[in-house]
Design a protein around this motif. Structure first.
Motif, short mmCIF file in Angstrom:
data_model
loop_
_atom_site.label_atom_id
_atom_site.label_comp_id
_atom_site.label_asym_id
_atom_site.label_seq_id
_atom_site.Cartn_x
_atom_site.Cartn_y
_atom_site.Cartn_z
N GLY A 24 44.84 0.59 11.48
CA GLY A 24 45.15 0.79 12.89
C GLY A 24 44.10 1.67 13.54
N TYR A 25 44.49 2.90 13.85
CA TYR A 25 43.59 3.81 14.57
C TYR A 25 43.03 4.90 13.68
N GLY A 26 43.09 4.70 12.38
CA GLY A 26 42.48 5.63 11.43
C GLY A 26 43.37 6.81 11.10
N GLU A 27 42.93 7.56 10.11
CA GLU A 27 43.64 8.77 9.71
C GLU A 27 43.35 9.86 10.73
N TYR A 28 44.26 10.81 10.86
CA TYR A 28 44.03 11.95 11.74
C TYR A 28 42.99 12.85 11.09
N SER A 29 41.98 13.25 11.87
CA SER A 29 40.90 14.09 11.34
C SER A 29 40.82 15.41 12.09
N LYS A 30 40.96 16.51 11.34
CA LYS A 30 40.81 17.83 11.95
C LYS A 30 39.38 18.06 12.43
N ASN A 31 38.43 17.29 11.91
CA ASN A 31 37.03 17.40 12.36
C ASN A 31 36.84 16.92 13.79
N LEU A 32 37.83 16.20 14.33
CA LEU A 32 37.74 15.71 15.70
C LEU A 32 38.48 16.62 16.69
N VAL A 33 38.81 17.83 16.23
CA VAL A 33 39.41 18.85 17.09
C VAL A 33 38.36 19.93 17.27
N GLU A 34 38.05 20.26 18.54
CA GLU A 34 36.98 21.22 18.80
C GLU A 34 37.35 22.13 19.96
N THR A 35 37.01 23.40 19.83
CA THR A 35 37.22 24.36 20.90
C THR A 35 35.89 24.62 21.59
N ILE A 36 35.90 24.48 22.91
CA ILE A 36 34.67 24.65 23.70
C ILE A 36 34.94 25.66 24.82
N PRO A 37 33.86 26.24 25.39
CA PRO A 37 34.06 27.14 26.52
C PRO A 37 34.67 26.40 27.72
N ARG A 38 35.64 27.00 28.33
CA ARG A 38 36.29 26.39 29.49
C ARG A 38 35.29 26.13 30.61
N SER A 39 34.31 26.99 30.74
CA SER A 39 33.32 26.85 31.81
C SER A 39 32.44 25.61 31.66
N SER A 40 32.44 24.99 30.48
CA SER A 40 31.60 23.80 30.27
C SER A 40 32.25 22.52 30.80
N ILE A 41 33.46 22.63 31.32
CA ILE A 41 34.17 21.46 31.84
C ILE A 41 34.21 21.54 33.36
N PRO A 42 33.66 20.52 34.06
CA PRO A 42 33.70 20.51 35.52
C PRO A 42 35.15 20.57 36.03
N ASN A 43 35.36 21.18 37.16
CA ASN A 43 36.69 21.31 37.77
C ASN A 43 37.70 21.93 36.82
N ASN A 44 37.25 22.92 36.03
CA ASN A 44 38.12 23.47 34.99
C ASN A 44 39.35 24.18 35.53
N GLU A 45 39.40 24.46 36.82
CA GLU A 45 40.58 25.13 37.36
C GLU A 45 41.81 24.20 37.36
N LYS A 46 41.59 22.90 37.22
CA LYS A 46 42.70 21.93 37.24
C LYS A 46 43.15 21.51 35.85
N LEU A 47 42.65 22.14 34.82
CA LEU A 47 42.97 21.74 33.45
C LEU A 47 44.38 22.18 33.06
N THR A 48 45.08 21.29 32.37
CA THR A 48 46.39 21.62 31.82
C THR A 48 46.51 20.98 30.44
N LYS A 49 47.40 21.54 29.64
CA LYS A 49 47.65 20.99 28.30
C LYS A 49 48.10 19.53 28.45
N ASP A 50 47.68 18.69 27.50
CA ASP A 50 48.00 17.25 27.43
C ASP A 50 47.21 16.40 28.43
N THR A 51 46.31 17.03 29.22
CA THR A 51 45.42 16.26 30.10
C THR A 51 44.41 15.50 29.25
N MET A 52 44.15 14.25 29.61
CA MET A 52 43.12 13.48 28.91
C MET A 52 41.83 13.55 29.72
#
Length: 152
Positions: free
Chosen positions: A78-106
């Motif tokens: 199907g869609y593969g095994e879940y990989s912890k290597n595909l989880v990454e923490t980045i600086p919030r400032s590196s995302i445009p319009n970061n003031e509108k970010l919420t959990k579960d946003t794609m």
């Protein structure tokens, strides 16, 4: 992979056919993750065209109009095994319009090679955002009940 089969499937669906199928997709817990009804009607695709999961496509080969089949696709099919290597923490400032970010946003994340990948925000604070780039169904066994309703 095949759990149950109704119909003889002697001639039926072959590579290159355009098929229409009704289906319902569930998880191990019985929860529905997709269905042709929720998509507005039968799913139509060209067999061998790579438009659906390979295991789903393989399962309908040989089926005829009216045949029903129940299958289970393991995560590797199907869609593969879940990989912890595909989880990454980045600086919030590196995302445009970061003031509108919420959990579960794609988000659509740009990779170094220029390609883009969907990611879901799984944690957020004032300094950083944790993104999960696994497919939402990664690690899940996918159960499908399929009925062929058209072949051309």
């Amino acid at each position: 992979m095949v759990i149950c089969l109704e119909g003889d499937g002697i001639l039926g669906v072959k590579i290159g056919d355009i098929v229409a199928v009704e289906y319902i997709g569930t998880l191990d817990n019985g929860g529905v993750f997709d269905s042709s009804e929720s998509q507005g009607g039968p799913l139509e695709f060209k067999v061998g065209g790579g438009q659906v999961l390979q295991g789903f496509e393989d399962a309908i080969l040989g089926m005829e109009i009216g045949d029903k089949r129940a299958i289970v696709l393991e995560p590797s099919q199907g869609y593969g095994e879940y990989s912890k290597n595909l989880v990454e923490t980045i600086p919030r400032s590196s995302i445009p319009n970061n003031e509108k970010l919420t959990k579960d946003t794609m988000l659509l994340v740009s990779l170094p090679d220029g390609s883009k990948m969907p990611a879901t925000i799984i944690a957020i604070n004032e300094e950083s955002v944790t993104l999960d780039m696994n497919h939402p169904l990664a690690g899940e066994a996918l159960h499908f009940e399929i009925k062929v309703v058209g072949i051309s």
